[in-house]
Enzyme design. Sequence first.
Site, PDB file in Angstrom:
ATOM      1  N   SER A 274       0.854  -1.184   0.000  1.00  0.00           N
ATOM      2  CA  SER A 274       0.000   0.000   0.000  1.00  0.00           C
ATOM      3  C   SER A 274       0.890   1.235   0.000  1.00  0.00           C
ATOM      4  O   SER A 274       1.690   1.432   0.924  1.00  0.00           O
ATOM      5  CB  SER A 274      -0.884   0.012   1.246  1.00  0.00           C
ATOM      6  OG  SER A 274      -1.350   1.328   1.480  1.00  0.00           O
TER       7      SER A 274
ATOM      8  N   ASP B 210      -6.336  -6.389   4.692  1.00  0.00           N
ATOM      9  CA  ASP B 210      -5.701  -5.069   4.687  1.00  0.00           C
ATOM     10  C   ASP B 210      -5.722  -4.470   6.089  1.00  0.00           C
ATOM     11  O   ASP B 210      -6.793  -4.259   6.664  1.00  0.00           O
ATOM     12  CB  ASP B 210      -6.493  -4.177   3.720  1.00  0.00           C
ATOM     13  CG  ASP B 210      -5.928  -2.775   3.568  1.00  0.00           C
ATOM     14  OD1 ASP B 210      -4.845  -2.495   4.098  1.00  0.00           O
ATOM     15  OD2 ASP B 210      -6.597  -1.974   2.891  1.00  0.00           O
TER      16      ASP B 210
ATOM     17  N   HIS C 162      -1.420  -1.451  -4.170  1.00  0.00           N
ATOM     18  CA  HIS C 162      -2.658  -1.061  -3.484  1.00  0.00           C
ATOM     19  C   HIS C 162      -2.660   0.454  -3.260  1.00  0.00           C
ATOM     20  O   HIS C 162      -1.729   1.003  -2.667  1.00  0.00           O
ATOM     21  CB  HIS C 162      -2.711  -1.806  -2.152  1.00  0.00           C
ATOM     22  CG  HIS C 162      -3.968  -1.629  -1.368  1.00  0.00           C
ATOM     23  ND1 HIS C 162      -5.091  -2.414  -1.565  1.00  0.00           N
ATOM     24  CD2 HIS C 162      -4.282  -0.784  -0.361  1.00  0.00           C
ATOM     25  CE1 HIS C 162      -6.031  -2.045  -0.710  1.00  0.00           C
ATOM     26  NE2 HIS C 162      -5.579  -1.056   0.028  1.00  0.00           N
TER      27      HIS C 162
ATOM     28  N   ASP D  20      -4.814   3.596  -1.686  1.00  0.00           N
ATOM     29  CA  ASP D  20      -5.886   3.937  -0.757  1.00  0.00           C
ATOM     30  C   ASP D  20      -6.450   5.314  -1.077  1.00  0.00           C
ATOM     31  O   ASP D  20      -5.754   6.325  -0.949  1.00  0.00           O
ATOM     32  CB  ASP D  20      -5.350   3.917   0.676  1.00  0.00           C
ATOM     33  CG  ASP D  20      -5.038   2.504   1.120  1.00  0.00           C
ATOM     34  OD1 ASP D  20      -5.959   1.672   1.117  1.00  0.00           O
ATOM     35  OD2 ASP D  20      -3.869   2.220   1.441  1.00  0.00           O
TER      36      ASP D  20
ATOM     37  N   MET E   7     -12.205   4.375  -0.177  1.00  0.00           N
ATOM     38  CA  MET E   7     -12.791   4.672   1.140  1.00  0.00           C
ATOM     39  C   MET E   7     -13.468   6.024   1.028  1.00  0.00           C
ATOM     40  O   MET E   7     -13.017   7.028   1.589  1.00  0.00           O
ATOM     41  CB  MET E   7     -11.691   4.657   2.216  1.00  0.00           C
ATOM     42  CG  MET E   7     -11.241   3.248   2.563  1.00  0.00           C
ATOM     43  SD  MET E   7      -9.611   3.213   3.327  1.00  0.00           S
ATOM     44  CE  MET E   7      -8.584   3.266   1.863  1.00  0.00           C
TER      45      MET E   7
ATOM     46  N   MET F 126      -9.063   8.086  -0.061  1.00  0.00           N
ATOM     47  CA  MET F 126      -9.875   8.513   1.096  1.00  0.00           C
ATOM     48  C   MET F 126     -10.397   9.927   0.871  1.00  0.00           C
ATOM     49  O   MET F 126      -9.676  10.779   0.353  1.00  0.00           O
ATOM     50  CB  MET F 126      -9.022   8.494   2.373  1.00  0.00           C
ATOM     51  CG  MET F 126      -8.348   7.166   2.640  1.00  0.00           C
ATOM     52  SD  MET F 126      -7.553   7.170   4.251  1.00  0.00           S
ATOM     53  CE  MET F 126      -6.613   5.631   4.165  1.00  0.00           C
TER      54      MET F 126
HETATM   55  C1  DX5 Z   1      -6.039   1.699   5.890  1.00  0.00           C
HETATM   56  C2  DX5 Z   1      -5.650   1.342   4.481  1.00  0.00           C
HETATM   57  C3  DX5 Z   1      -4.526   0.384   4.377  1.00  0.00           C
HETATM   58  C4  DX5 Z   1      -3.230   0.869   4.974  1.00  0.00           C
HETATM   59  C5  DX5 Z   1      -2.519  -0.330   5.481  1.00  0.00           C
HETATM   60  O1  DX5 Z   1      -7.200   2.451   5.860  1.00  0.00           O
HETATM   61  O2  DX5 Z   1      -6.752   0.778   3.797  1.00  0.00           O
HETATM   62  O3  DX5 Z   1      -4.336  -0.062   3.046  1.00  0.00           O
HETATM   63  O4  DX5 Z   1      -2.399   1.509   4.059  1.00  0.00           O
HETATM   64  O5  DX5 Z   1      -1.397   0.093   6.178  1.00  0.00           O
HETATM   65  P1  DX5 Z   1      -0.723  -0.835   7.276  1.00  0.00           P
HETATM   66  O6  DX5 Z   1      -0.244  -2.077   6.548  1.00  0.00           O
HETATM   67  O7  DX5 Z   1       0.357   0.003   7.815  1.00  0.00           O
HETATM   68  O8  DX5 Z   1      -1.793  -1.170   8.280  1.00  0.00           O
HETATM   69 ZN    ZN Z   2      -6.343  -0.191   1.806  1.00  0.00          ZN
END
Ligand code: DX5
Ligand code: ZN
Length: 224
Positions: free
Chosen positions: A11, A178, A36, A38, A71, A40
């Site tokens: 990620s 995740d 990946h 993310d 998200m 948000m």
């Molecule tokens: C959290 C994200 C994850 C995050 C994971 O909301 O969806 O993808 O980047 O990070 P780690 O592996 O540090 O928990």
């Molecule tokens: Zn994620």
Amino acid sequence: MNGRTIDIAPSILSADFSRLGDEIKAVERGGAAILHVDVMDGHFVPNITVGLPVVKSIAGATKLPIDAHLMISEPGRYAEQFVRAGAKMVSVHVEADAHLHRTLMSIKAAGAQAGVVLNPATPIDSLDEALAFADYVLIMSVNPGFGGQRFIGTSVDKVRRLRQMIDARQLETRIEIDGGIDLENIASVVAAGAEIIVAGSAVFGAADPEAAVRGLREATVQWV
Ligand code: DX5
Ligand code: ZN
């Protein structure tokens, strides 16, 4: 459960965005299978990250398939645009979408794999109808919004129960996990049935992200 493909999906949330291209090259060398991303919106989750232009730029800079984890509120308004920006996988939260079937179909029609995401407190029963329409299910093992949080241990059993549900229905749906994944717990989630393993801080928080990806892959070899 031998013979499955286990994919490590770093990620970029925990990457150094000022040198994102180099960070991506490092995880490619380490054997990452998926990237990946993310997304948000500061509304569905209490954080704001990146959106369509960043996905578009990254898609032109890597051969890895991009997995856009949305998200955001009303993901149906944007999901297809993420496919057009270059994402090969797009996932939406059941908690965020009143029209999940329509959104999943729009992702597939645009040419990407469609994923459904469950927050830690959302039961797998909520997938009862949607499961047949999803290419993959993402189980959140932290509350979405931030990298570097502690893994919620009950997620292992949740993955196991989801695996049973998928197998009982003879579906090909893959399970992604995740949040808080590291060298300590990766074996347990893979043993439970997860196949796509997201890792943010365990990769980009490490001194050598390339080696970190390699280490996570090696921790899963017994299932490959
Ligand atoms: C959290 C994200 C994850 C995050 C994971 O909301 O969806 O993808 O980047 O990070 P780690 O592996 O540090 O928990
Ligand atoms: Zn994620």
